[in-house]
Design a protein around this motif. Structure first.
Motif, short mmCIF file in Angstrom:
data_model
loop_
_atom_site.label_atom_id
_atom_site.label_comp_id
_atom_site.label_asym_id
_atom_site.label_seq_id
_atom_site.Cartn_x
_atom_site.Cartn_y
_atom_site.Cartn_z
N TRP A 1 0.84 -1.20 0.00
CA TRP A 1 0.00 0.00 0.00
C TRP A 1 0.87 1.25 0.00
N GLU A 2 1.90 1.28 0.83
CA GLU A 2 2.80 2.43 0.89
C GLU A 2 3.59 2.58 -0.41
N MET A 3 3.98 1.48 -1.02
CA MET A 3 4.70 1.56 -2.29
C MET A 3 3.81 2.17 -3.37
N GLY A 4 2.52 1.91 -3.29
CA GLY A 4 1.59 2.53 -4.23
C GLY A 4 1.59 4.04 -4.08
N ILE A 5 1.63 4.52 -2.83
CA ILE A 5 1.70 5.96 -2.58
C ILE A 5 3.02 6.52 -3.06
N LEU A 6 4.11 5.79 -2.80
CA LEU A 6 5.44 6.24 -3.22
C LEU A 6 5.52 6.38 -4.74
N LYS A 7 5.03 5.39 -5.45
CA LYS A 7 5.07 5.44 -6.91
C LYS A 7 4.20 6.58 -7.46
N ALA A 8 3.04 6.78 -6.85
CA ALA A 8 2.16 7.86 -7.30
C ALA A 8 2.78 9.22 -7.03
N THR A 9 3.48 9.35 -5.90
CA THR A 9 4.14 10.61 -5.56
C THR A 9 5.27 10.92 -6.53
N LEU A 10 6.06 9.92 -6.86
CA LEU A 10 7.16 10.10 -7.80
C LEU A 10 6.67 10.27 -9.23
N GLY A 11 5.56 9.66 -9.56
CA GLY A 11 5.02 9.77 -10.92
C GLY A 11 6.02 9.29 -11.97
N ASP A 12 6.23 10.10 -12.99
CA ASP A 12 7.14 9.73 -14.07
C ASP A 12 8.59 9.60 -13.61
N GLU A 13 8.91 10.20 -12.46
CA GLU A 13 10.28 10.13 -11.96
C GLU A 13 10.62 8.76 -11.37
N PHE A 14 9.61 7.95 -11.10
CA PHE A 14 9.88 6.65 -10.50
C PHE A 14 10.79 5.82 -11.39
N ALA A 15 10.61 5.92 -12.71
CA ALA A 15 11.40 5.11 -13.64
C ALA A 15 12.89 5.43 -13.58
N LYS A 16 13.22 6.68 -13.23
CA LYS A 16 14.64 7.06 -13.18
C LYS A 16 15.21 7.10 -11.77
#
Length: 337
Positions: free
Chosen positions: A186-201
């Motif tokens: 659940w927290e990783m879902g929030i983390l990925k949403a917060t980073l958005g497109d930056e998560f990939a880099k």
């Protein structure tokens, strides 16, 4: 003469044996007091539970996800307000309530709280009120003192018999906002949403810790154990972006956490041979794992952001009123020298 000397001793023993005070029956006292209060305040529509709590109002949401058991969903998110029987607010997750009673603080977290449903998670009286509910459902329940326990028993009488101290009844008003199977997921879902497109880099520095570089270092030479390094930082909740700690005066003012008694200047970091051994300031204060991991991977004059789940920060305990349990964090970090 000998019998005269013996009799007072025997009498003293008998008196001593009779002088023991009976143990207090906290359960009986709690029930008498609670029953008296209910008899005066009870209104039409109230419903008593098998364990002795009183449901004042309950509005379920059958269309929502069923709470099921702790095995189905070990965690849930609740919005709630807790009051004493006289109406005094004990605690609340609601911003509007805090503003109304004059306890609102910009840095405090207001919103649904993640709660573990297993042992030591919620009180028995709240768990009973939750039985059969769905996400989106609400309840107002008066929980007697014998149900304000994390222990579990099979009957009301066993709860009463188990009381070892006085406990006043409380009124809980709550809404179930979510159920969660895996809190890290659940927290990783929030983390990925917060980073958005930056998560990939983003660089994955450890499990649940991701880093984005905003300014490259001017020297990539690794620090050595014992080096003194200085940084500026801002710690923010990922749940709402609110800053909860910083050594920058202007940022502290923006986030409502400024203190005139605090000195705002670059913070000393005491370098170590491993991330877990890094400390802050001359008092060698320890740092949370995710923050230490991010620092350990940075270099001279580098600037970046570290995103981490609560398992790498304050986990299930949280930190005061500003960081709730299971709260993912963002650290903005700048090495100044």
């Amino acid at each position: 003469m000998k019998s005269i000397k013996i009799l007072p001793l025997i009498a003293a023993v008998l008196i001593s044996g009779c002088a023991k005070s009976p143990s207090t029956n906290y359960g009986k006292l709690a029930q008498m007091e609670f029953d008296a209060w209910v008899s005066v305040h009870r209104q039409a529509g109230w419903e008593e539970t098998p364990l002795g709590a009183w449901i004042v109002e309950k509005t379920d949401n059958p269309a929502g996800e069923a709470l099921g058991t702790v095995d189905d969903y070990p965690y849930m998110r609740l919005s709630y307000t807790v009051t004493d029987l006289d109406g005094t607010v004990n605690t609340t997750t609601e911003k509007a309530v805090a503003q109304r009673i004059g306890t609102y603080n910009q840095s405090y977290y207001y919103g649904p709280q993640m709660t573990y449903r297993g042992s030591n998670g919620i009180y028995a009286g709240v768990e009973e009120a939750l039985d059969g509910m769905h996400v989106g459902g609400s309840c107002k329940v008066i929980v007697p003192g014998w149900l304000l326990t994390h222990d579990r028993y099979s009957s009301k009488q066993k709860y009463l018999d188990s009381m070892t101290q006085s406990a006043k009844a409380l009124i809980y008003e709550f809404t179930v906002t979510d159920v969660v199977k895996d809190v890290n997921e659940w927290e990783m879902g929030i983390l990925k949403a917060t980073l958005g497109d930056e998560f990939a880099k983003a660089d994955s520095l450890a499990e649940g810790v991701y880093y984005v570089c905003d300014r490259e270092p001017d020297d990539e030479t690794d620090y050595e154990a014992g080096n003194s390094v200085y940084i500026n930082y801002i710690c923010r909740r990922m749940l709402d972006g609110q800053g909860v700690d910083t050594n920058l005066a202007d940022s502290a003012k923006v986030f409502g956490i400024y203190s005139a008694s605090k000195t705002y200047t670059s913070t000393l970091i005491n370098w170590a041979s491993a991330a877990k051994d890094i400390t802050m300031t001359s008092s060698n204060s320890s740092v949370v794992n995710g923050f230490g991991t991010a620092l350990f991977n940075m270099h001279s004059h580098e600037k970046g952001r570290a995103y981490m789940i609560s398992a790498q920060a304050y986990s299930s305990s949280g930190s005061g009123s500003a960081i709730p349990a299971y709260c993912p964090l963002i650290f903005e970090i700048e090495f100044t020298k």
